[in-house]
Design an enzyme around this catalytic site. Sequence first.
Site, PDB file in Angstrom:
ATOM      1  CG  ASP A 129      18.359 -28.917  13.694  1.00 25.16           C
ATOM      2  OD1 ASP A 129      18.588 -29.632  12.709  1.00 25.16           O
ATOM      3  OD2 ASP A 129      18.402 -29.326  14.873  1.00 25.16           O
ATOM      4  NE  ARG A 130      11.342 -27.535   6.929  1.00 22.19           N
ATOM      5  CZ  ARG A 130      11.096 -28.727   6.410  1.00 22.19           C
ATOM      6  NH1 ARG A 130      11.792 -29.794   6.803  1.00 22.19           N
ATOM      7  NH2 ARG A 130      10.161 -28.890   5.506  1.00 22.19           N
ATOM      8  CE  LYS A 131      17.158 -32.859  13.485  1.00 21.17           C
ATOM      9  NZ  LYS A 131      16.798 -31.646  14.249  1.00 21.17           N
ATOM     10  CG  PHE A 132      15.339 -28.888   4.191  1.00 24.75           C
ATOM     11  CD1 PHE A 132      14.160 -28.379   3.663  1.00 24.75           C
ATOM     12  CD2 PHE A 132      16.197 -28.021   4.842  1.00 24.75           C
ATOM     13  CE1 PHE A 132      13.841 -27.028   3.791  1.00 24.75           C
ATOM     14  CE2 PHE A 132      15.899 -26.671   4.971  1.00 24.75           C
ATOM     15  CZ  PHE A 132      14.717 -26.174   4.437  1.00 24.75           C
TER      16      PHE A 132
END
Length: 266
Positions: free
Chosen positions: A91-94
Amino acid sequence: MMAGDVWGKRWSNSTSEIARRYMEVACRKQSLVCLAADRNTMAGLFDLIESVGPHIAALKTHVDLVDDWDKDSWSKFCSAAKDADLLIFEDRKFADIGKISRNQMAGVYDIRSWSDLVTAHLISGPDIVDGLQAGWSDVGRSGGVLLLAQMSSRGNLLHPNYTDEVVANGCNHPGVFGFIGNGSRPDELAELRSKVGGEKMIWTPGVNLAVGDGEMGQRYGDSRGAVLAGSDCIIVGSGIHRSDNPEKSAKEYADAFWNALLERET
Ligand code: 5BU
């Protein structure tokens, strides 16, 4: 139980190999739970996967919040997740431009080498999806992007017009696996589902069997409501990993969502 019988339209309309993998795993485990494994030690993470692995379909990670992270332990952890028949979702939310997002899939954590799914904001424009897909291609793998169409936290700035644009962009992109919707508000979620249509996935954080306000602006809604409103996967963190008996809690969440899916007109 066959995936087509349970998932209806979502199965028959899906052209994504990863989405089909998820739907099959969910059927094998009879679980729509994605565990948000937000523990900050490797030992805590290993314990968690060992006790709840059989009751969950996917594992959501925040690779950068682990205090004693090292490459070797992480690679063992990912192998344990694969042995437990789990999709791995970072869940890196690039949010950066396409080429930087591609490079951020590499680096110390090398997310492209072990993740099946990642999250991204579409704030920088649609090229981010191509950048992330190029990241996986660089190591001969494939994966799916979940675009943040809504968030569960109070006061977030993903207003309805923004959500609509994310959906319009993402629905036509084969690299987009689906969308993150707000699990704490079934009415918002039902609206999102009607805009997304029947093909793409909607995964939802902000669900807890104890409905109400969580810590620091997190909001929690009712799980059955979220699944009936069109969520395909319920992301649960503290409801499981902070429970006195994580295994028992994981099973309770799994049963609740699975029964709601069987009730749903897909
Ligand atoms: P919780 O303990 O069930 O509240 O954990 C929720 C998890 O889902 C946590 O890992 C968040 O980073 C993640 N999350 C969220 O809570 N809300 C969002 O809108 C998005 C992710 Br996107």
